[in-house]
Design a protein around this motif. Structure first.
Motif, PDB file in Angstrom:
ATOM      1  N   HIS A 150       0.819  -1.216   0.000  1.00 55.49           N
ATOM      2  CA  HIS A 150       0.000   0.000   0.000  1.00 55.49           C
ATOM      3  C   HIS A 150       0.854   1.268   0.000  1.00 55.49           C
ATOM      4  O   HIS A 150       0.445   2.296  -0.551  1.00 55.49           O
ATOM      5  CB  HIS A 150      -0.929   0.016   1.225  1.00 55.49           C
ATOM      6  CG  HIS A 150      -2.174  -0.780   1.031  1.00 55.49           C
ATOM      7  ND1 HIS A 150      -2.229  -2.124   1.296  1.00 55.49           N
ATOM      8  CD2 HIS A 150      -3.404  -0.421   0.583  1.00 55.49           C
ATOM      9  CE1 HIS A 150      -3.443  -2.572   1.033  1.00 55.49           C
ATOM     10  NE2 HIS A 150      -4.180  -1.566   0.596  1.00 55.49           N
ATOM     11  N   ILE A 151       2.032   1.216   0.601  1.00 54.88           N
ATOM     12  CA  ILE A 151       2.869   2.419   0.676  1.00 54.88           C
ATOM     13  C   ILE A 151       3.370   2.814  -0.711  1.00 54.88           C
ATOM     14  O   ILE A 151       3.783   3.965  -0.924  1.00 54.88           O
ATOM     15  CB  ILE A 151       4.054   2.214   1.652  1.00 54.88           C
ATOM     16  CG1 ILE A 151       4.691   3.568   2.014  1.00 54.88           C
ATOM     17  CG2 ILE A 151       5.072   1.262   1.081  1.00 54.88           C
ATOM     18  CD1 ILE A 151       3.769   4.540   2.697  1.00 54.88           C
ATOM     19  N   ILE A 153       1.594   3.428  -3.115  1.00 55.38           N
ATOM     20  CA  ILE A 153       0.715   4.510  -3.583  1.00 55.38           C
ATOM     21  C   ILE A 153       1.408   5.850  -3.364  1.00 55.38           C
ATOM     22  O   ILE A 153       1.396   6.727  -4.239  1.00 55.38           O
ATOM     23  CB  ILE A 153      -0.638   4.476  -2.842  1.00 55.38           C
ATOM     24  CG1 ILE A 153      -1.374   3.177  -3.132  1.00 55.38           C
ATOM     25  CG2 ILE A 153      -1.497   5.683  -3.237  1.00 55.38           C
ATOM     26  CD1 ILE A 153      -2.606   2.960  -2.268  1.00 55.38           C
ATOM     27  N   VAL A 154       2.024   6.006  -2.197  1.00 54.93           N
ATOM     28  CA  VAL A 154       2.747   7.241  -1.897  1.00 54.93           C
ATOM     29  C   VAL A 154       3.992   7.341  -2.780  1.00 54.93           C
ATOM     30  O   VAL A 154       4.339   8.413  -3.277  1.00 54.93           O
ATOM     31  CB  VAL A 154       3.121   7.324  -0.404  1.00 54.93           C
ATOM     32  CG1 VAL A 154       3.640   8.720  -0.063  1.00 54.93           C
ATOM     33  CG2 VAL A 154       1.925   6.990   0.483  1.00 54.93           C
ATOM     34  N   TRP A 211      -5.849   9.057  -3.868  1.00 53.22           N
ATOM     35  CA  TRP A 211      -5.952   7.617  -3.588  1.00 53.22           C
ATOM     36  C   TRP A 211      -5.311   7.296  -2.242  1.00 53.22           C
ATOM     37  O   TRP A 211      -5.842   6.501  -1.453  1.00 53.22           O
ATOM     38  CB  TRP A 211      -5.287   6.862  -4.725  1.00 53.22           C
ATOM     39  CG  TRP A 211      -5.372   5.357  -4.640  1.00 53.22           C
ATOM     40  CD1 TRP A 211      -6.208   4.616  -3.846  1.00 53.22           C
ATOM     41  CD2 TRP A 211      -4.597   4.410  -5.384  1.00 53.22           C
ATOM     42  NE1 TRP A 211      -5.999   3.274  -4.043  1.00 53.22           N
ATOM     43  CE2 TRP A 211      -5.027   3.115  -4.979  1.00 53.22           C
ATOM     44  CE3 TRP A 211      -3.602   4.532  -6.348  1.00 53.22           C
ATOM     45  CZ2 TRP A 211      -4.467   1.959  -5.520  1.00 53.22           C
ATOM     46  CZ3 TRP A 211      -3.054   3.389  -6.889  1.00 53.22           C
ATOM     47  CH2 TRP A 211      -3.486   2.114  -6.476  1.00 53.22           C
ATOM     48  N   MET A 212      -4.180   7.923  -1.945  1.00 51.78           N
ATOM     49  CA  MET A 212      -3.485   7.719  -0.669  1.00 51.78           C
ATOM     50  C   MET A 212      -4.390   8.045   0.515  1.00 51.78           C
ATOM     51  O   MET A 212      -4.459   7.280   1.496  1.00 51.78           O
ATOM     52  CB  MET A 212      -2.239   8.597  -0.631  1.00 51.78           C
ATOM     53  CG  MET A 212      -1.536   8.684   0.706  1.00 51.78           C
ATOM     54  SD  MET A 212      -0.320  10.047   0.741  1.00 51.78           S
ATOM     55  CE  MET A 212      -1.439  11.477   0.789  1.00 51.78           C
ATOM     56  N   SER A 215      -6.998   5.280   0.734  1.00 48.04           N
ATOM     57  CA  SER A 215      -6.424   3.965   1.010  1.00 48.04           C
ATOM     58  C   SER A 215      -6.001   3.822   2.467  1.00 48.04           C
ATOM     59  O   SER A 215      -6.167   2.753   3.068  1.00 48.04           O
ATOM     60  CB  SER A 215      -5.222   3.723   0.091  1.00 48.04           C
ATOM     61  OG  SER A 215      -4.656   2.452   0.319  1.00 48.04           O
TER      62      SER A 215
END
Length: 274
Positions: A150-151, A153-154, A211-212, A215
């Motif tokens: 998931h990170i 995304i950043v 998105w971040m 999420s």
């Protein structure tokens, strides 16, 4: 040689990754070693870039006054600088956790590798963005001791943000890149199209930032920060025109510094008020 103050462009994004991983403010000891690691990685990468590009910099009027082409520093000194700060990164990662230490050579490979990309691809700007974008992912590993996709995304947001402003910045080297045979978006597509591509990159970055927020369930304050970032990016593009690049430094340093710092403050605030 490496402009310490430019660490403000990427350091806040690394700290943002740490805040997201901790869902608040991490322990001070962890923050300290993250800061040391990020500054060391950037310093080693910048010095390596100056070493690799010394001959190219010497032929570019904008960069001919840099330390190596101007003869202010020797190649031996700069190489030693790279080695020392690379070691500082590895030691800092070791002080954080085993996974961070194991991954530190890969981080160095990425930030060093960027320096060669302009010799074979017009998309070198995206490689620079990736080199910057691994900062929040590395900080996540530093805090958690594990990796979560998931990170990324950043990482994606920072990658397209960095690539966008690098395309803008490289417009001022258009004539030199054409003469030297270096690859860049402005050289291949022309300045007007390069500005359009930079806008596209920043639109993608903005989408990643939105998105971040969803999420990681950050809340309204973080979304307000992202909206401010979007406004700053739009303002940045209003400063630069195909026939007028005179405000490029203002767009590059001031606006982008504000983007990274504002995002850190709003995201931190969002977790603290949750």
């Amino acid at each position: 040689m490496i402009k310490w103050e430019h660490s403000l462009l990427t350091l806040p994004f690394g700290l943002t990754g740490a805040v997201i991983a901790a869902r608040g403010i991490p322990r001070l000891r962890t923050l300290f070693w993250i800061c040391v690691a990020l500054v060391a990685a950037r310093s080693a990468a910048m010095a390596f870039n100056r070493l690799v590009d010394a001959d190219v910099d010497a032929t570019n009027p904008r960069t001919a006054t840099r330390a190596l082409p101007a003869g202010l520093l020797s190649r031996t000194f700069v190489l030693g600088f790279v080695v020392v700060f690379s070691a500082v990164l590895v030691v800092s990662a070791w002080m954080l956790n085993p996974l961070a230490c194991y991954l530190s050579p890969a981080a160095l490979a990425i930030v060093f590798g960027y320096s060669y990309t302009k010799r074979f691809t017009r998309w070198a700007h995206l490689f620079l963005g990736l080199a910057m974008g691994i900062a929040p992912a590395a900080a996540w590993v530093a805090v958690r001791g594990s990796f979560d996709p998931h990170i990324l995304i950043v990482t994606g947001a920072v990658m397209f943000w960095g690539a966008g402003f690098d395309v803008l910045y490289s417009c001022q080297d258009y004539d030199h890149d054409c003469q030297a045979g270096l690859f860049s978006v402005p050289r291949v597509f022309g300045i007007a199209q390069a500005l359009a591509i930079a806008r596209l990159f920043h639109a993608v970055a903005f989408a990643f930032f939105v998105w971040m927020v969803f999420s990681f369930n950050m809340g309204m304050l973080a979304m307000i920060g992202v909206l401010f970032v979007g406004a700053l990016l739009a303002y940045e593009h209003r400063l630069v025109k195909p026939d007028d690049l005179s405000k490029l430094n203002a767009a590059f340093f001031t606006t982008n510094g504000m983007v990274s710092i504002l995002l850190l403050l709003f995201i931190t605030g969002s977790y603290l008020v949750h």
